[in-house]
Design a protein around this motif. Structure first.
Motif, short mmCIF file in Angstrom:
data_model
loop_
_atom_site.label_atom_id
_atom_site.label_comp_id
_atom_site.label_asym_id
_atom_site.label_seq_id
_atom_site.Cartn_x
_atom_site.Cartn_y
_atom_site.Cartn_z
N SER A 98 7.64 11.29 -0.63
CA SER A 98 6.69 12.37 -0.91
C SER A 98 6.42 12.50 -2.40
CB SER A 98 7.24 13.69 -0.36
OG SER A 98 7.29 13.67 1.05
N THR A 99 7.48 12.39 -3.20
CA THR A 99 7.32 12.51 -4.65
C THR A 99 6.44 11.39 -5.20
OG1 THR A 99 9.52 13.51 -4.76
CG2 THR A 99 8.56 12.74 -6.82
N GLY A 100 6.65 10.17 -4.69
CA GLY A 100 5.82 9.05 -5.14
C GLY A 100 4.36 9.26 -4.82
N ALA A 101 4.07 9.75 -3.61
CA ALA A 101 2.68 10.05 -3.26
C ALA A 101 2.13 11.14 -4.18
CB ALA A 101 2.59 10.50 -1.81
N GLY A 102 2.98 12.13 -4.53
CA GLY A 102 2.55 13.19 -5.44
C GLY A 102 2.20 12.66 -6.82
N VAL A 103 3.01 11.73 -7.30
CA VAL A 103 2.71 11.16 -8.62
C VAL A 103 1.40 10.39 -8.58
CG1 VAL A 103 3.50 9.52 -10.37
CG2 VAL A 103 5.14 11.08 -9.31
N LEU A 104 1.17 9.64 -7.51
CA LEU A 104 -0.09 8.90 -7.39
C LEU A 104 -1.28 9.85 -7.36
CD1 LEU A 104 0.83 6.15 -4.77
CD2 LEU A 104 0.26 5.79 -7.17
N GLY A 105 -1.19 10.91 -6.56
CA GLY A 105 -2.27 11.89 -6.52
C GLY A 105 -2.50 12.56 -7.85
N VAL A 148 4.17 0.84 -6.60
CA VAL A 148 2.73 1.00 -6.88
C VAL A 148 2.51 2.02 -8.00
CG1 VAL A 148 0.51 1.70 -5.90
CG2 VAL A 148 2.10 0.32 -4.54
N VAL A 149 3.30 3.09 -8.01
CA VAL A 149 3.21 4.08 -9.10
C VAL A 149 3.38 3.38 -10.45
CG1 VAL A 149 4.38 6.02 -10.23
CG2 VAL A 149 3.93 6.10 -7.77
N CYS A 150 4.40 2.57 -10.56
CA CYS A 150 4.66 1.87 -11.83
C CYS A 150 3.54 0.90 -12.17
CB CYS A 150 6.00 1.13 -11.75
SG CYS A 150 7.44 2.21 -11.62
N TRP A 159 5.50 -2.59 -15.38
CA TRP A 159 5.38 -3.72 -14.47
C TRP A 159 6.73 -4.33 -14.14
CZ3 TRP A 159 1.71 -5.38 -11.34
CH2 TRP A 159 0.43 -4.88 -11.52
N LEU A 160 7.63 -4.36 -15.11
CA LEU A 160 8.99 -4.80 -14.82
C LEU A 160 9.64 -3.89 -13.79
CD1 LEU A 160 10.30 -5.81 -18.37
CD2 LEU A 160 10.04 -7.33 -16.39
N ALA A 161 9.46 -2.58 -13.97
CA ALA A 161 10.01 -1.62 -13.01
C ALA A 161 9.36 -1.80 -11.64
CB ALA A 161 9.80 -0.20 -13.51
N PRO A 181 -0.99 -7.31 -2.02
CA PRO A 181 -2.42 -7.26 -2.39
C PRO A 181 -2.78 -6.04 -3.24
CG PRO A 181 -2.20 -7.91 -0.10
CD PRO A 181 -0.84 -7.51 -0.57
N ALA A 182 -2.20 -4.89 -2.92
CA ALA A 182 -2.49 -3.69 -3.71
C ALA A 182 -1.99 -3.85 -5.14
CB ALA A 182 -1.85 -2.46 -3.07
N LEU A 183 -0.82 -4.48 -5.31
CA LEU A 183 -0.29 -4.69 -6.65
C LEU A 183 -1.15 -5.68 -7.43
CD1 LEU A 183 3.53 -4.87 -5.83
CD2 LEU A 183 2.30 -2.98 -6.91
N LEU A 184 -1.70 -6.66 -6.75
CA LEU A 184 -2.58 -7.62 -7.42
C LEU A 184 -3.84 -6.92 -7.93
CD1 LEU A 184 -2.33 -10.69 -5.01
CD2 LEU A 184 -1.29 -10.44 -7.27
N VAL A 185 -4.39 -6.01 -7.12
CA VAL A 185 -5.57 -5.27 -7.56
C VAL A 185 -5.21 -4.37 -8.74
CG1 VAL A 185 -7.26 -3.53 -6.88
CG2 VAL A 185 -6.66 -5.35 -5.29
N ALA A 186 -4.04 -3.73 -8.67
CA ALA A 186 -3.62 -2.86 -9.77
C ALA A 186 -3.46 -3.65 -11.07
CB ALA A 186 -2.30 -2.17 -9.42
#
Length: 460
Positions: A98-105, A148-150, A159-161, A181-186
């Motif tokens: 939940s926290t990770g989703a919060g950081v992304l939002g 994904v947050v990192c 990126w190391l993280a 795939p999502a990380l490649l786009v990021a």
């Protein structure tokens, strides 16, 4: 830690959000004795007990996932924290998700969008259901979300993280690869794209190599982690469980529609420099649709990996249109709904095995019982043979568990428990015939059949 310029209202709302998320998970955990848990809960529970007793994954305990989750889930039992300690560890993974989703939002549309994203994740029925249950999907989802947050932060050290977290998730469950795939786009948002990709790749591979180096025996590990699933995927007519149809109508379709609307709103209202992270999240969510369409059998817990992306996009898209006061009120309403839902809305079937539990508890605590429903044995304080901690249909249908192995595993067991027909895995008549010969006394209750050698007082 919040920066000093954050308003007192935002600080209070952050506290309210955190309390609501944690309270809803604890409320669900407090209901665990009244609801029927997922089949995998029993498998992971008995696996953790066996590993805590010193048995090794792959050689002594059949384990169809990479080893890290078996080690982590066994730790509370080895430290005498027991079931409660291990369930609290699972709740920790749910909070992390939940926290990770919060950081992304928050990265996309501000702090209130972040709070809303965290609450949306906690509100989802599969998160509510599995927030305290043993299983590898929840920690995998939490770690991938933070990977994904990192990545979205687009800095070399991040990126190391990101790669490290991706690697850790990968040695918990191989489903992690669908986030690549999502990380490649990021990575496209980073000026030094090749360096970013190299950082995440090297760190992820290093973590995986380190764990593989201490995993033994490697041949059996490969057979159980990889060959099992490849064989199962080749089996024709793998069913789509009825629960999958229910979850499609109850939450996946509405959640998907909200995510689609959120994507449109994000692309319309967010600054141009935040649109590429939105695309990364869309790619992440889209891989979930493809995964659900191709993977068989598909279960609700498989989709935990994709909820953070949809929640973050939905919250960011809608909150981009709200005025500050409306954002506060909406966040407060979501927090209230989050807690009320956990107290009033059932997300798991009701437990209907009270009579058989009473019968099983008449057996000496810690006794070994052969069964195709490991969870009810664990509830009763019983153990399964380590090699029979997993008796899933996938394992049996793929040829990785034979009738002869089931019978051999009963050496030293006090009896055999057969699950009700709708959940049965021991369907070979030879097993039933053998059990009646080896354990002549039978007790039937709640759809279960228990075969033992000595009389039991099942009425107390």
């Amino acid at each position: 830690m919040l920066p000093v310029n954050v308003s007192s209202t935002a600080r209070r709302m952050l506290v309210i959000t955190g309390v609501a998320v944690l309270a809803t998970f604890l409320a669900r955990a407090s209901q665990r004795r009244a609801v029927r848990l997922d089949y995998d809960d029993g498998v992971y529970w008995q696996t953790a007990l066996a590993v805590a007793d010193g048995y090794q994954p792959y050689s002594d305990v059949f384990f169809a996932q990479p080893p890290l989750y078996a080690w982590l889930s066994a730790l509370p039992f080895a430290l005498d924290a027991g079931e409660v300690g291990s369930r609290l560890l699972t709740i920790g993974w749910a909070v992390l998700l939940s926290t990770g989703a919060g950081v992304l939002g928050g990265l996309l549309a501000g702090r209130y969008a972040g709070m809303a994203a965290a609450l949306l994740v906690a509100l989802l029925p599969p998160v509510q259901r599995y927030c305290f249950q043993f299983g590898a999907d929840l920690p995998t989802a939490a770690l991938v979300t933070w990977s994904v947050v990192c990545a979205v932060r687009a800095r070399p050290r991040w990126w190391l993280a990101s790669g490290t977290l991706l690697g850790v998730a990968g040695v918990i469950k191989l489903i992690t690869v669908v986030a690549i795939p999502a990380l490649l786009v990021a990575a496209l948002a980073c000026r030094r794209r090749l360096a970013a990709l190299a950082s995440v790749s090297v760190s992820a591979v290093a973590v995986c190599a380190l764990v593989l180096a201490v995993t033994s025996p490697p041949e059996q590990a490969w057979d159980q982690i990889v060959a099992l699933h490849l064989t199962a995927a080749d089996i024709q007519d793998q069913p789509v469980p009825g629960g999958a149809i229910s979850m499609l109508t109850l939450w996946i379709v509405p959640f998907g529609l909200l995510s689609g609307a959120g994507t449109y709103l994000c692309l319309r209202r967010l600054p141009r420099d935040r649109r590429l992270p939105v695309v990364a999240l869309v790619v992440w969510g889209t891989t979930g649709v493809v995964f659900a369409g191709l993977h068989r059998p598909i279960f609700e817990h498989h989709l935990l990996l994709f909820v953070a992306s949809g929640a973050a996009i939905t919250a960011a898209g809608f909150f981009a249109f709200l005025q500050p006061k409306a954002q506060v009120l909406t966040t407060a309403a979501l927090a209230l709904i989050c807690v009320v839902q956990a107290l009033m809305l059932p997300v798991s079937p009701r437990l209907e095995s009270i009579a058989m539990l009473r019968c099983l508890r008449a057996l000496p605590s810690g006794s070994v019982l052969v069964t195709d429903d490991q969870e009810i044995a664990a509830r009763a304080g019983l153990r399964t043979p380590p090699w029979l901690a997993d008796t899933s249909r996938v394992r049996i249908s793929s040829g990785h568990l034979t009738t002869a192995e089931i019978i051999a595993g009963a050496n030293g067991a006090v009896g055999v428990l057969f699950a009700p027909p709708d959940r049965a895995k021991f369907v070979d008549p030879a097993i039933t015939a053998w059990a009646r010969r080896a354990f002549p006394l039978t007790y039937a209750a709640d759809g279960y059949l228990l075969a033992v050698s000595t009389p039991l007082d099942c009425a107390s």
